[in-house]
Each structure stands twice: as C-alpha cells, then as structure tokens.
Motif scaffolding. Structure first.
Motif, short mmCIF file in Angstrom:
data_model
loop_
_atom_site.label_atom_id
_atom_site.label_comp_id
_atom_site.label_asym_id
_atom_site.label_seq_id
_atom_site.Cartn_x
_atom_site.Cartn_y
_atom_site.Cartn_z
N ILE A 4 0.84 -1.19 0.00
CA ILE A 4 0.00 0.00 0.00
C ILE A 4 0.88 1.24 0.00
CG2 ILE A 4 -0.25 0.08 2.52
CD1 ILE A 4 -3.23 0.84 1.99
N PHE B 292 -3.86 7.48 1.67
CA PHE B 292 -3.48 6.11 1.31
C PHE B 292 -4.13 5.67 0.00
CE2 PHE B 292 -1.02 4.33 4.75
CZ PHE B 292 -1.25 5.20 5.79
N GLY B 293 -3.39 4.85 -0.74
CA GLY B 293 -3.98 4.13 -1.86
C GLY B 293 -4.84 2.99 -1.32
N SER B 294 -5.49 2.27 -2.22
CA SER B 294 -6.40 1.21 -1.80
C SER B 294 -5.71 -0.13 -1.59
CB SER B 294 -7.53 1.05 -2.84
OG SER B 294 -6.96 0.90 -4.13
#
Lengths: 115, 114
Positions: free
Chosen positions: B93, B105-107
């Motif tokens: 991540i 944050f990204g997924s």
C-alpha cells in the motif's frame, strides 16, 4: 528512528461499553499522532488525529489524549457499536513538509464488539 | 478530498517474474510517496520513501534492487517487485503526502506469488 508500541493486541468489549487503546512513542521530535481504522483487505482510514500542541481531542464517540512528557497517547471509543469492530493502528510522525518526515505505525489492535 | 488511485488491486504472478504497482494522486501533487508492506494480521511496515525526481530512501532490511521505486512525477509513483518469490506475497500500500503535510493512502495491492 521512531518506534511506536501499541497495546493491547486484541480487545473484546461488550456493545455499549468503552474501549481504550494505548500507544507509546520514542522520538521526542514527533508531533503528529493519527489513528487509523482498517477493515480486512482495505486501506487504513484516518479516524482522528492530534498534534502536540493539544492534550485532548474529541469527535463524537471518539477521543484521543496525548501526554508529550510521557510520550503516551491513547484512543478512547465510547458507546461501542458492532461497526466499530476492526483493527486500529496508532501512528507517529513529524507533521508538515519535511523530507525526513514519515508515519510509523504501531502494531495494531484487533477490536471486537460483542453483541 | 485527496484521492490516491492504486493499481492493480490484486495480482497473481509466477515465481521469478516481476510485478509493477502504480500509485497515482488524482487531484493533488504528491511531493513524497511512502510504500508499505503488510503481512496478514500484522502492521504496516514502511519499506521506502520516495521524493519526486530523486532516489528512494529504503528502510533497513529492504532490498533496493528487489523493490524498485520510481517517482518520476508529482502524481505518479511505481513499485516494482523484481524476481518475485512466494515470500513476497503480501499487501502493498502506498501513501502520498501533499505539500501541506497531509497523508492519503492508496487502496492497496494484494500480491500473490505462486
């Protein structure tokens, strides 16, 4: 570098009761302390944060306290509900723009709410 | 609010091959990108920090030749896992920091190496 310790690793409380998660950090330069909630397979979601110029912050059922002298900070969830069940992470960082600034996470607390 | 798009969300690859993971900030400029790895039931462990246009800084114990990070623009950072092995299977991540010090944050990407 920064080291963040988190306790307990698992916590089970009755629905409606309060839950408390505690963290300590090592770097006195840290001044930003976010708390994240993570559900299985999902990204961490910021639920509340506190900066070092504040001792306590509250947002509805969630509150965070910070003791800079002792390098302790805690998450308090009151009137817990089933949807509060998740893994919670504390973190520490130096806020603002700095190439050396980074978020270091605690080890996580798996919170389960018993109906 | 700020959004970081991370792709792919899941990838299965054969042992010995390479996998590239992309994180793109959609509506802000990510001056710094952090890459984390999370094993099941464990915390997010910081792997490396990258600033746009410069080499990534790796945390102790993370092999820079195995985990190649590129941050060529203010909106795109990539992590390439080279010569992947089953022990590299994990949840990866990214987290982007904007110029105001906020983190997004990204997924996440679940990598399985078979």
């Amino acid at each position: 570098g920064e080291n963040v310790e988190q306790h307990p690793s698992t916590l089970s409380v009755q629905e409606g009761d309060s839950a408390v998660i505690k963290c300590t950090y090592s770097d006195s330069a840290s001044n930003y302390f976010p708390w994240y909630k993570q559900e299985l397979g999902k990204r961490p979601q910021l639920i509340i944060d506190i900066r070092s110029n504040v001792g306590e912050k509250k947002d509805q059922r969630i509150a965070v306290t910070l003791n800079k002298t002792a390098k302790h900070f805690s998450l308090h969830i009151t009137e817990t509900q089933p949807e509060d069940s998740a893994v919670y992470f504390c973190a520490a960082s130096t806020a603002g723009y700095s190439s050396a600034s980074k978020i270091i996470f605690g080890s996580g607390t798996r919170l389960s709410i018993r109906p | 609010g700020a959004v970081v798009s991370q792709h792919p969300s899941r990838v299965i690859c054969k042992s010995g091959t390479s996998v590239k993971i992309e994180c793109r900030s959609l509506d802000f400029q990510a001056t710094t990108m952090f890459w984390y790895r999370q094993f099941p039931k464990q915390s997010l462990m910081l792997m490396a920090t990258s600033n746009e246009g410069s080499k990534a800084t790796y945390e102790q114990g993370v092999e820079k030749d195995k985990f190649l990070i590129n941050h060529a623009s203010l909106t795109l950072s990539t992590l390439t896992v080279t010569s992947a092995h089953p022990e590299d299977s994990s949840f990866y991540i990214c987290s982007a920091r904007d110029r105001f010090g906020g983190y997004t944050f990204g997924s996440g990407t679940r990598l399985t190496v078979v």
